[in-house]
Design a protein around this motif. Structure first.
Motif, PDB file in Angstrom:
ATOM      1  N   ILE A  13      54.636  39.102  27.769  1.00  0.00           N
ATOM      2  CA  ILE A  13      53.718  39.650  26.770  1.00  0.00           C
ATOM      3  C   ILE A  13      52.370  38.964  26.961  1.00  0.00           C
ATOM      4  CG2 ILE A  13      53.207  39.870  24.314  1.00  0.00           C
ATOM      5  CD1 ILE A  13      56.281  39.784  23.857  1.00  0.00           C
ATOM      6  N   LEU A  14      51.343  39.766  27.236  1.00  0.00           N
ATOM      7  CA  LEU A  14      49.995  39.230  27.372  1.00  0.00           C
ATOM      8  C   LEU A  14      49.320  39.280  26.012  1.00  0.00           C
ATOM      9  CD1 LEU A  14      48.909  40.931  30.705  1.00  0.00           C
ATOM     10  CD2 LEU A  14      49.847  38.646  30.363  1.00  0.00           C
ATOM     11  N   ALA A  15      48.680  38.184  25.635  1.00  0.00           N
ATOM     12  CA  ALA A  15      48.036  38.098  24.324  1.00  0.00           C
ATOM     13  C   ALA A  15      46.597  37.619  24.481  1.00  0.00           C
ATOM     14  CB  ALA A  15      48.810  37.139  23.429  1.00  0.00           C
ATOM     15  N   LYS A  16      45.777  37.970  23.499  1.00  0.00           N
ATOM     16  CA  LYS A  16      44.370  37.566  23.476  1.00  0.00           C
ATOM     17  C   LYS A  16      44.259  36.050  23.664  1.00  0.00           C
ATOM     18  CE  LYS A  16      40.439  37.217  20.421  1.00  0.00           C
ATOM     19  NZ  LYS A  16      39.977  37.333  19.047  1.00  0.00           N
ATOM     20  N   GLY A  17      43.354  35.654  24.559  1.00  0.00           N
ATOM     21  CA  GLY A  17      43.098  34.245  24.817  1.00  0.00           C
ATOM     22  C   GLY A  17      43.864  33.681  26.005  1.00  0.00           C
ATOM     23  N   SER A  34      44.726  35.356  58.180  1.00  0.00           N
ATOM     24  CA  SER A  34      45.070  35.645  56.790  1.00  0.00           C
ATOM     25  C   SER A  34      43.900  35.332  55.862  1.00  0.00           C
ATOM     26  CB  SER A  34      46.291  34.850  56.355  1.00  0.00           C
ATOM     27  OG  SER A  34      45.992  33.476  56.310  1.00  0.00           O
ATOM     28  N   VAL A  35      43.927  35.976  54.733  1.00  0.00           N
ATOM     29  CA  VAL A  35      42.920  35.764  53.691  1.00  0.00           C
ATOM     30  C   VAL A  35      43.672  35.676  52.379  1.00  0.00           C
ATOM     31  CG1 VAL A  35      40.940  36.781  52.500  1.00  0.00           C
ATOM     32  CG2 VAL A  35      41.191  37.091  54.958  1.00  0.00           C
ATOM     33  N   HIS A  36      43.232  34.811  51.497  1.00  0.00           N
ATOM     34  CA  HIS A  36      43.911  34.648  50.214  1.00  0.00           C
ATOM     35  C   HIS A  36      42.874  34.801  49.099  1.00  0.00           C
ATOM     36  CE1 HIS A  36      47.645  33.229  48.324  1.00  0.00           C
ATOM     37  NE2 HIS A  36      46.830  32.897  47.348  1.00  0.00           N
ATOM     38  N   LEU A  37      42.994  35.863  48.335  1.00  0.00           N
ATOM     39  CA  LEU A  37      42.059  36.117  47.239  1.00  0.00           C
ATOM     40  C   LEU A  37      42.733  35.770  45.922  1.00  0.00           C
ATOM     41  CD1 LEU A  37      40.801  39.614  48.405  1.00  0.00           C
ATOM     42  CD2 LEU A  37      39.732  37.395  48.815  1.00  0.00           C
ATOM     43  N   LYS A  38      42.025  35.104  45.045  1.00  0.00           N
ATOM     44  CA  LYS A  38      42.573  34.735  43.753  1.00  0.00           C
ATOM     45  C   LYS A  38      41.475  34.915  42.706  1.00  0.00           C
ATOM     46  CE  LYS A  38      45.530  31.447  43.727  1.00  0.00           C
ATOM     47  NZ  LYS A  38      46.258  30.170  43.729  1.00  0.00           N
ATOM     48  N   ASP A  39      41.836  35.459  41.571  1.00  0.00           N
ATOM     49  CA  ASP A  39      40.872  35.663  40.500  1.00  0.00           C
ATOM     50  C   ASP A  39      41.514  35.301  39.178  1.00  0.00           C
ATOM     51  OD1 ASP A  39      38.518  36.293  39.276  1.00  0.00           O
ATOM     52  OD2 ASP A  39      38.656  38.442  39.587  1.00  0.00           O
ATOM     53  N   LEU A  40      40.757  34.687  38.297  1.00  0.00           N
ATOM     54  CA  LEU A  40      41.242  34.362  36.959  1.00  0.00           C
ATOM     55  C   LEU A  40      40.746  35.427  35.987  1.00  0.00           C
ATOM     56  CD1 LEU A  40      40.583  30.518  36.859  1.00  0.00           C
ATOM     57  CD2 LEU A  40      42.747  31.698  37.270  1.00  0.00           C
ATOM     58  N   MET A  41      41.645  35.883  35.109  1.00  0.00           N
ATOM     59  CA  MET A  41      41.317  36.916  34.136  1.00  0.00           C
ATOM     60  C   MET A  41      41.627  36.408  32.736  1.00  0.00           C
ATOM     61  SD  MET A  41      40.317  39.371  36.132  1.00  0.00           S
ATOM     62  CE  MET A  41      40.214  40.780  35.073  1.00  0.00           C
ATOM     63  N   LEU A  42      40.682  36.600  31.813  1.00  0.00           N
ATOM     64  CA  LEU A  42      40.874  36.272  30.403  1.00  0.00           C
ATOM     65  C   LEU A  42      41.349  37.525  29.691  1.00  0.00           C
ATOM     66  CD1 LEU A  42      40.501  34.484  27.859  1.00  0.00           C
ATOM     67  CD2 LEU A  42      38.133  35.320  27.786  1.00  0.00           C
ATOM     68  N   ILE A  43      42.485  37.446  29.007  1.00  0.00           N
ATOM     69  CA  ILE A  43      43.012  38.580  28.261  1.00  0.00           C
ATOM     70  C   ILE A  43      42.269  38.664  26.934  1.00  0.00           C
ATOM     71  CG2 ILE A  43      45.079  39.631  27.246  1.00  0.00           C
ATOM     72  CD1 ILE A  43      45.087  39.348  30.363  1.00  0.00           C
ATOM     73  N   THR A  44      41.741  39.848  26.616  1.00  0.00           N
ATOM     74  CA  THR A  44      41.040  40.087  25.356  1.00  0.00           C
ATOM     75  C   THR A  44      41.896  40.999  24.475  1.00  0.00           C
ATOM     76  OG1 THR A  44      39.843  42.000  26.208  1.00  0.00           O
ATOM     77  CG2 THR A  44      38.796  39.854  26.512  1.00  0.00           C
ATOM     78  N   VAL A  45      41.375  41.402  23.324  1.00  0.00           N
ATOM     79  CA  VAL A  45      42.135  42.235  22.394  1.00  0.00           C
ATOM     80  C   VAL A  45      42.572  43.543  23.037  1.00  0.00           C
ATOM     81  CG1 VAL A  45      42.021  43.525  20.228  1.00  0.00           C
ATOM     82  CG2 VAL A  45      41.036  41.248  20.366  1.00  0.00           C
ATOM     83  N   ASP A  46      41.674  44.200  23.782  1.00  0.00           N
ATOM     84  CA  ASP A  46      42.003  45.516  24.319  1.00  0.00           C
ATOM     85  C   ASP A  46      41.754  45.668  25.823  1.00  0.00           C
ATOM     86  OD1 ASP A  46      39.285  45.402  24.173  1.00  0.00           O
ATOM     87  OD2 ASP A  46      39.027  47.254  23.063  1.00  0.00           O
ATOM     88  N   ALA A  47      41.512  44.566  26.515  1.00  0.00           N
ATOM     89  CA  ALA A  47      41.238  44.657  27.959  1.00  0.00           C
ATOM     90  C   ALA A  47      41.362  43.265  28.578  1.00  0.00           C
ATOM     91  CB  ALA A  47      39.848  45.233  28.197  1.00  0.00           C
ATOM     92  N   SER A  48      40.617  43.043  29.642  1.00  0.00           N
ATOM     93  CA  SER A  48      40.548  41.725  30.270  1.00  0.00           C
ATOM     94  C   SER A  48      39.146  41.530  30.828  1.00  0.00           C
ATOM     95  CB  SER A  48      41.581  41.598  31.387  1.00  0.00           C
ATOM     96  OG  SER A  48      41.301  42.523  32.409  1.00  0.00           O
ATOM     97  N   GLU A  49      38.779  40.270  31.046  1.00  0.00           N
ATOM     98  CA  GLU A  49      37.467  39.937  31.608  1.00  0.00           C
ATOM     99  C   GLU A  49      37.667  39.001  32.792  1.00  0.00           C
ATOM    100  OE1 GLU A  49      34.944  38.089  28.721  1.00  0.00           O
ATOM    101  OE2 GLU A  49      35.326  39.638  27.218  1.00  0.00           O
ATOM    102  N   ALA A  50      36.979  39.268  33.880  1.00  0.00           N
ATOM    103  CA  ALA A  50      37.036  38.377  35.035  1.00  0.00           C
ATOM    104  C   ALA A  50      36.311  37.077  34.695  1.00  0.00           C
ATOM    105  CB  ALA A  50      36.408  39.030  36.252  1.00  0.00           C
ATOM    106  N   ILE A  51      36.934  35.956  34.975  1.00  0.00           N
ATOM    107  CA  ILE A  51      36.308  34.657  34.736  1.00  0.00           C
ATOM    108  C   ILE A  51      35.480  34.254  35.949  1.00  0.00           C
ATOM    109  CG2 ILE A  51      36.781  32.196  34.419  1.00  0.00           C
ATOM    110  CD1 ILE A  51      39.166  33.009  32.715  1.00  0.00           C
ATOM    111  N   ASN A  52      35.987  34.517  37.141  1.00  0.00           N
ATOM    112  CA  ASN A  52      35.273  34.203  38.376  1.00  0.00           C
ATOM    113  C   ASN A  52      34.290  35.321  38.691  1.00  0.00           C
ATOM    114  OD1 ASN A  52      38.061  33.199  38.347  1.00  0.00           O
ATOM    115  ND2 ASN A  52      37.457  32.153  40.201  1.00  0.00           N
TER     116      ASN A  52
END
Length: 61
Positions: A13-17, A34-52
């Motif tokens: 279960i993904l929750a805000k914050g 090889s290439v390794h891509l990684k991204d951090l995402m902040l879960i919001t109330v109705d979506a997500s936001e990229a941190i990087n």
């Protein structure tokens, strides 16, 4: 989810914050093998936001 993760997708279960890591390994690329891509995402109330911010440093081949 990977086989050894211990969690089923219906158990998560993904929750805000929450912050999740989106991990995308590309093992057979033409760039050094090889290439390794990684991204951090902040879960919001109705979506997500990229941190990087990737910016224009990503090269798409």
């Amino acid at each position: 989810m990977g086989k050894n993760s211990g969690a089923q997708s219906e158990d998560i279960i993904l929750a805000k914050g929450m912050i999740i890591s989106v991990d995308c390994p590309l093992l057979a690329s033409a760039i050094a093998g090889s290439v390794h891509l990684k991204d951090l995402m902040l879960i919001t109330v109705d979506a997500s936001e990229a941190i990087n911010h990737v910016g224009d440093q990503t090269i798409v081949i």
